[in-house]
Design an enzyme around this catalytic site. Structure first.
Site, PDB file in Angstrom:
ATOM      1  N   PHE A  61      68.547 -10.293   4.031  1.00  0.00           N
ATOM      2  CA  PHE A  61      69.319 -11.531   4.156  1.00  0.00           C
ATOM      3  C   PHE A  61      69.362 -11.950   5.626  1.00  0.00           C
ATOM      4  O   PHE A  61      69.018 -13.075   5.968  1.00  0.00           O
ATOM      5  CB  PHE A  61      70.736 -11.346   3.605  1.00  0.00           C
ATOM      6  CG  PHE A  61      71.625 -12.515   3.875  1.00  0.00           C
ATOM      7  CD1 PHE A  61      71.243 -13.798   3.522  1.00  0.00           C
ATOM      8  CD2 PHE A  61      72.857 -12.341   4.502  1.00  0.00           C
ATOM      9  CE1 PHE A  61      72.051 -14.897   3.788  1.00  0.00           C
ATOM     10  CE2 PHE A  61      73.673 -13.430   4.768  1.00  0.00           C
ATOM     11  CZ  PHE A  61      73.275 -14.709   4.413  1.00  0.00           C
ATOM     12  N   TYR A  89      70.322   4.771  -6.648  1.00  0.00           N
ATOM     13  CA  TYR A  89      70.385   6.214  -6.885  1.00  0.00           C
ATOM     14  C   TYR A  89      69.293   6.948  -6.125  1.00  0.00           C
ATOM     15  O   TYR A  89      68.141   6.949  -6.546  1.00  0.00           O
ATOM     16  CB  TYR A  89      70.249   6.510  -8.378  1.00  0.00           C
ATOM     17  CG  TYR A  89      71.330   5.847  -9.195  1.00  0.00           C
ATOM     18  CD1 TYR A  89      72.654   6.269  -9.080  1.00  0.00           C
ATOM     19  CD2 TYR A  89      71.042   4.807 -10.050  1.00  0.00           C
ATOM     20  CE1 TYR A  89      73.657   5.661  -9.809  1.00  0.00           C
ATOM     21  CE2 TYR A  89      72.044   4.195 -10.787  1.00  0.00           C
ATOM     22  CZ  TYR A  89      73.347   4.631 -10.666  1.00  0.00           C
ATOM     23  OH  TYR A  89      74.340   4.022 -11.379  1.00  0.00           O
ATOM     24  N   ALA A 155      80.392   1.043   8.539  1.00  0.00           N
ATOM     25  CA  ALA A 155      80.436   0.160   9.715  1.00  0.00           C
ATOM     26  C   ALA A 155      81.547  -0.854   9.519  1.00  0.00           C
ATOM     27  O   ALA A 155      81.355  -1.909   8.939  1.00  0.00           O
ATOM     28  CB  ALA A 155      79.093  -0.548   9.898  1.00  0.00           C
ATOM     29  N   TYR A 186      85.279 -11.851   5.342  1.00  0.00           N
ATOM     30  CA  TYR A 186      84.724 -10.732   6.106  1.00  0.00           C
ATOM     31  C   TYR A 186      85.824  -9.726   6.465  1.00  0.00           C
ATOM     32  O   TYR A 186      85.741  -8.554   6.119  1.00  0.00           O
ATOM     33  CB  TYR A 186      84.069 -11.290   7.366  1.00  0.00           C
ATOM     34  CG  TYR A 186      83.373 -10.275   8.243  1.00  0.00           C
ATOM     35  CD1 TYR A 186      82.178  -9.681   7.842  1.00  0.00           C
ATOM     36  CD2 TYR A 186      83.883  -9.944   9.500  1.00  0.00           C
ATOM     37  CE1 TYR A 186      81.521  -8.771   8.674  1.00  0.00           C
ATOM     38  CE2 TYR A 186      83.231  -9.045  10.331  1.00  0.00           C
ATOM     39  CZ  TYR A 186      82.047  -8.462   9.919  1.00  0.00           C
ATOM     40  OH  TYR A 186      81.400  -7.570  10.743  1.00  0.00           O
ATOM     41  N   LYS A 190      86.172  -6.017   4.747  1.00  0.00           N
ATOM     42  CA  LYS A 190      85.990  -4.823   5.586  1.00  0.00           C
ATOM     43  C   LYS A 190      87.245  -3.941   5.478  1.00  0.00           C
ATOM     44  O   LYS A 190      87.154  -2.710   5.472  1.00  0.00           O
ATOM     45  CB  LYS A 190      85.746  -5.211   7.049  1.00  0.00           C
ATOM     46  CG  LYS A 190      84.371  -5.806   7.320  1.00  0.00           C
ATOM     47  CD  LYS A 190      83.279  -4.745   7.306  1.00  0.00           C
ATOM     48  CE  LYS A 190      81.937  -5.286   7.782  1.00  0.00           C
ATOM     49  NZ  LYS A 190      80.851  -4.306   7.691  1.00  0.00           N
TER      50      LYS A 190
HETATM   51  P1  NAD Z   1      72.723  -7.874  11.014  1.00  0.00           P
HETATM   52  O1  NAD Z   1      72.990  -9.119  10.249  1.00  0.00           O
HETATM   53  O2  NAD Z   1      71.651  -7.905  12.024  1.00  0.00           O
HETATM   54  O3  NAD Z   1      72.429  -6.669  10.022  1.00  0.00           O
HETATM   55  C1  NAD Z   1      72.959  -6.564   8.747  1.00  0.00           C
HETATM   56  C2  NAD Z   1      71.872  -6.071   7.816  1.00  0.00           C
HETATM   57  O4  NAD Z   1      72.400  -5.941   6.488  1.00  0.00           O
HETATM   58  C3  NAD Z   1      70.696  -7.050   7.716  1.00  0.00           C
HETATM   59  O5  NAD Z   1      69.482  -6.352   7.830  1.00  0.00           O
HETATM   60  C4  NAD Z   1      70.869  -7.656   6.343  1.00  0.00           C
HETATM   61  O6  NAD Z   1      69.637  -8.098   5.778  1.00  0.00           O
HETATM   62  C5  NAD Z   1      71.498  -6.525   5.577  1.00  0.00           C
HETATM   63  N1  NAD Z   1      72.223  -6.981   4.385  1.00  0.00           N
HETATM   64  C6  NAD Z   1      73.120  -8.005   4.270  1.00  0.00           C
HETATM   65  N2  NAD Z   1      73.539  -8.129   3.011  1.00  0.00           N
HETATM   66  C7  NAD Z   1      72.911  -7.153   2.294  1.00  0.00           C
HETATM   67  C8  NAD Z   1      72.919  -6.764   0.935  1.00  0.00           C
HETATM   68  N3  NAD Z   1      73.648  -7.418   0.045  1.00  0.00           N
HETATM   69  N4  NAD Z   1      72.141  -5.732   0.550  1.00  0.00           N
HETATM   70  C9  NAD Z   1      71.363  -5.075   1.437  1.00  0.00           C
HETATM   71  N5  NAD Z   1      71.321  -5.390   2.742  1.00  0.00           N
HETATM   72  C10 NAD Z   1      72.074  -6.427   3.168  1.00  0.00           C
HETATM   73  O7  NAD Z   1      74.122  -7.449  11.660  1.00  0.00           O
HETATM   74  P2  NAD Z   1      74.464  -6.271  12.680  1.00  0.00           P
HETATM   75  O8  NAD Z   1      75.043  -6.887  13.876  1.00  0.00           O
HETATM   76  O9  NAD Z   1      73.337  -5.339  12.822  1.00  0.00           O
HETATM   77  O10 NAD Z   1      75.656  -5.551  11.901  1.00  0.00           O
HETATM   78  C11 NAD Z   1      75.500  -4.323  11.216  1.00  0.00           C
HETATM   79  C12 NAD Z   1      76.847  -3.827  10.714  1.00  0.00           C
HETATM   80  O11 NAD Z   1      77.745  -3.631  11.797  1.00  0.00           O
HETATM   81  C13 NAD Z   1      77.536  -4.805   9.759  1.00  0.00           C
HETATM   82  O12 NAD Z   1      78.161  -4.084   8.741  1.00  0.00           O
HETATM   83  C14 NAD Z   1      78.561  -5.469  10.632  1.00  0.00           C
HETATM   84  O13 NAD Z   1      79.662  -5.914   9.874  1.00  0.00           O
HETATM   85  C15 NAD Z   1      78.940  -4.350  11.585  1.00  0.00           C
HETATM   86  N6  NAD Z   1      79.456  -4.882  12.855  1.00  0.00           N
HETATM   87  C16 NAD Z   1      78.624  -5.449  13.772  1.00  0.00           C
HETATM   88  C17 NAD Z   1      79.155  -5.946  14.965  1.00  0.00           C
HETATM   89  C18 NAD Z   1      78.288  -6.585  16.015  1.00  0.00           C
HETATM   90  O14 NAD Z   1      78.806  -7.072  17.005  1.00  0.00           O
HETATM   91  N7  NAD Z   1      76.982  -6.597  15.889  1.00  0.00           N
HETATM   92  C19 NAD Z   1      80.526  -5.871  15.198  1.00  0.00           C
HETATM   93  C20 NAD Z   1      81.335  -5.304  14.237  1.00  0.00           C
HETATM   94  C21 NAD Z   1      80.789  -4.791  13.072  1.00  0.00           C
HETATM   95  N1  UDP Z   2      72.626 -13.545   0.343  1.00  0.00           N
HETATM   96  C1  UDP Z   2      72.799 -12.272   0.762  1.00  0.00           C
HETATM   97  N2  UDP Z   2      73.881 -11.931   1.508  1.00  0.00           N
HETATM   98  C2  UDP Z   2      74.799 -12.832   1.788  1.00  0.00           C
HETATM   99  C3  UDP Z   2      74.629 -14.135   1.381  1.00  0.00           C
HETATM  100  C4  UDP Z   2      73.534 -14.470   0.645  1.00  0.00           C
HETATM  101  O1  UDP Z   2      72.005 -11.395   0.535  1.00  0.00           O
HETATM  102  O2  UDP Z   2      75.779 -12.470   2.454  1.00  0.00           O
HETATM  103  C5  UDP Z   2      71.451 -13.971  -0.420  1.00  0.00           C
HETATM  104  C6  UDP Z   2      71.054 -13.075  -1.574  1.00  0.00           C
HETATM  105  O3  UDP Z   2      69.867 -12.416  -1.194  1.00  0.00           O
HETATM  106  C7  UDP Z   2      70.832 -13.979  -2.758  1.00  0.00           C
HETATM  107  C8  UDP Z   2      71.268 -15.356  -2.302  1.00  0.00           C
HETATM  108  O4  UDP Z   2      71.767 -15.227  -0.979  1.00  0.00           O
HETATM  109  O5  UDP Z   2      69.480 -14.028  -3.072  1.00  0.00           O
HETATM  110  C9  UDP Z   2      72.297 -15.927  -3.188  1.00  0.00           C
HETATM  111  O6  UDP Z   2      73.292 -14.980  -3.452  1.00  0.00           O
HETATM  112  P1  UDP Z   2      73.616 -14.628  -4.957  1.00  0.00           P
HETATM  113  O7  UDP Z   2      73.575 -15.917  -5.719  1.00  0.00           O
HETATM  114  O8  UDP Z   2      72.791 -13.481  -5.390  1.00  0.00           O
HETATM  115  O9  UDP Z   2      75.116 -14.191  -4.911  1.00  0.00           O
HETATM  116  P2  UDP Z   2      75.847 -13.620  -6.132  1.00  0.00           P
HETATM  117  O10 UDP Z   2      75.201 -14.106  -7.382  1.00  0.00           O
HETATM  118  O11 UDP Z   2      75.747 -12.139  -5.984  1.00  0.00           O
HETATM  119  O12 UDP Z   2      77.209 -14.160  -5.944  1.00  0.00           O
END
Ligand code: NAD
Ligand code: UDP
Ligand code: UDP
Length: 359
Positions: A61, A89, A155, A186, A190
């Site tokens: 995403f 799993y 995290a 958010y 969290k």
């Molecule tokens: P980022 O957006 O670069 O990384 C988040 C990753 O999670 C991305 O690779 C994204 O594709 C993946 N992701 C999002 N939704 C997903 C889903 N449904 N399934 C699988 N993967 C998914 O952000 P980041 O800055 O690297 O943050 C990483 C973690 O650290 C997050 O949990 C964030 O809340 C936490 N965090 C970051 C900061 C910061 O300043 N960077 C501060 C506080 C907390």
């Molecule tokens: N998506 C995501 N993370 C987000 C927001 C959007 O991965 O925080 C992407 C996700 O990959 C999906 C699309 O946005 O393909 C739409 O989300 P989805 O409709 O699947 O949400 P849900 O049906 O789970 O509410």
């Protein structure tokens, strides 16, 4: 064509960064959810170099294959395209659970999804709540951490303190969070994820670690991330007005990504299981931060004051006494050093972007 491809891959094999050899007993299988993101990919690099087996689960995403492509095909590395709202799993020893959109524009893009990712996604990692018969439950539906007794590091974020009335923020502060506003999807998800970690630890004996991460920056931040560091650096590099939201008197404290990675690994391998702040206590006003970036770049960009964003925390700075005491950890990288590396990264990204637009 196949032969050529195999040859190509063989050639690539020799270009992997050199990983340490670990004996079977020291080598761990480690799952990093969100491992293709900014923080996750740096963590993956470190764990791979240490010689562990690393599995990344990410739905791309906000993450990118490019962040981890240098490991694709390596025998210790596995990449799974997976949305953590669905159960997963696999058997592992440790889980770094980072999957979640992180910047305000990204997490506000689909707030419902953000809530699902942090609530259902975290439940999936900890062990699923079972609505079927106890037998099916025992056989099939035990979630990852529970089934394999993996240790899980979640995290979390400084956003759990909301717009804090206590400064700097200690872990014992309960926070000042609006449950009904644009950031709530958010902040509150969290917070509920932390509550889930606590409940699973108490009730199911799952080993958990909770990192409350403060603003972190560095190479591989998303270009359109909308966060202050990427915005200001890109604006300054292109001599575009630097957008300051509100008065610019609000403060943040910025940590360089390698310091965070040190902290995450130290926390995971410690025996400290209540929430711990990981951040750099160096605090700046946002307008001051804009000037620092502009000066480092030598940019002619102007400062442009725009509307304040809703519920923007007015001050933020971690108290890191706990991390210092328990992990012997403290940030090592100065703001100037970290920003210079980040500026270099974005300069290159802009170059690549312009180049690919021309072709
Ligand atoms: P980022 O957006 O670069 O990384 C988040 C990753 O999670 C991305 O690779 C994204 O594709 C993946 N992701 C999002 N939704 C997903 C889903 N449904 N399934 C699988 N993967 C998914 O952000 P980041 O800055 O690297 O943050 C990483 C973690 O650290 C997050 O949990 C964030 O809340 C936490 N965090 C970051 C900061 C910061 O300043 N960077 C501060 C506080 C907390
Ligand atoms: N998506 C995501 N993370 C987000 C927001 C959007 O991965 O925080 C992407 C996700 O990959 C999906 C699309 O946005 O393909 C739409 O989300 P989805 O409709 O699947 O949400 P849900 O049906 O789970 O509410
Ligand atoms: N900010 C800003 N201009 C921008 C982006 C952010 O003034 O272009 C401010 C934002 O209002 C906040 C601070 O910088 O006060 C940090 O914002 P960011 O989105 O990076 O992270 P947050 O700490 O708010 O999650």
């Amino acid at each position: 064509a196949l032969e050529k491809r195999i040859e190509e891959l063989a050639k690539r094999q020799q270009h992997y960064p050199e990983v340490k050899f670990l004996s079977y007993k020291d080598r761990k299988r480690i799952l990093v959810t969100g491992g293709a993101g900014f923080v996750g990919s740096h963590l993956v690099d470190r764990l791979m170099l240490q010689g562990h087996e690393v599995i990344v689960a990410d739905n791309f995403f906000t993450g990118r294959k490019r962040n981890i492509e240098h490991w694709i095909g390596h025998e210790n590395f596995e990449l799974i395209n997976h949305d953590i709202v669905n159960p997963l799993y696999i058997e592992v020893d440790q889980i770094y659970h980072l999957a979640s959109p992180a910047s305000p524009p990204h997490y506000m893009y689909n707030p419902v999804k953000t809530i699902k990712v942090n609530s259902i996604g975290t439940i999936n990692m900890l062990g699923r709540i079972c609505q079927n018969s106890p037998l099916t439950c025992m056989l099939f539906l035990k979630g990852l951490a529970r089934r394999v007794r993996a240790r899980l590091l979640f995290a979390s974020t400084s956003e759990v303190y909301g717009d804090p009335e206590v400064h700097p923020q200690k872990e014992s502060y309960f926070g000042n969070v609006n449950s009904f506003g644009p950031r709530a999807c958010y902040d509150e998800s969290k917070r509920v994820a932390e509550a889930m970690c606590y409940a699973y630890a108490q009730q199911e004996g799952i080993a958990i670690r909770i990192a409350r991460i403060f603003n972190t920056y560095g190479p591989r931040m998303h270009m359109n991330d909308g966060r202050v560091v990427s915005n200001f650096v890109l604006q300054a590099l292109q001599n575009e007005p630097i957008t300051i939201y509100g008065t610019g008197k609000q403060t943040r404290s910025f940590q360089y990504v390698s310091d965070l990675v040190d902290g995450l690994i130290a926390l995971m391998n410690s025996n400290y299981s209540t929430p711990m702040n990981l951040g750099n206590p160096d605090e700046y006003r946002i307008e001051q931060f804009a000037s620092i970036i502009r000066d480092l770049i030598g940019s002619k960009a102007s400062l442009q004051y725009t509307d304040a964003v809703v519920d923007d925390p007015k001050q933020r700075r971690p108290d890191i006494t706990l991390a210092k005491t328990w992990l012997n950890w403290a940030p090592q990288i100065s703001l100037t050093e970290g920003l210079n590396k980040t500026i270099e990264y974005f300069r290159n990204e802009l170059h690549v972007k312009h180049h690919s637009e021309r072709n």
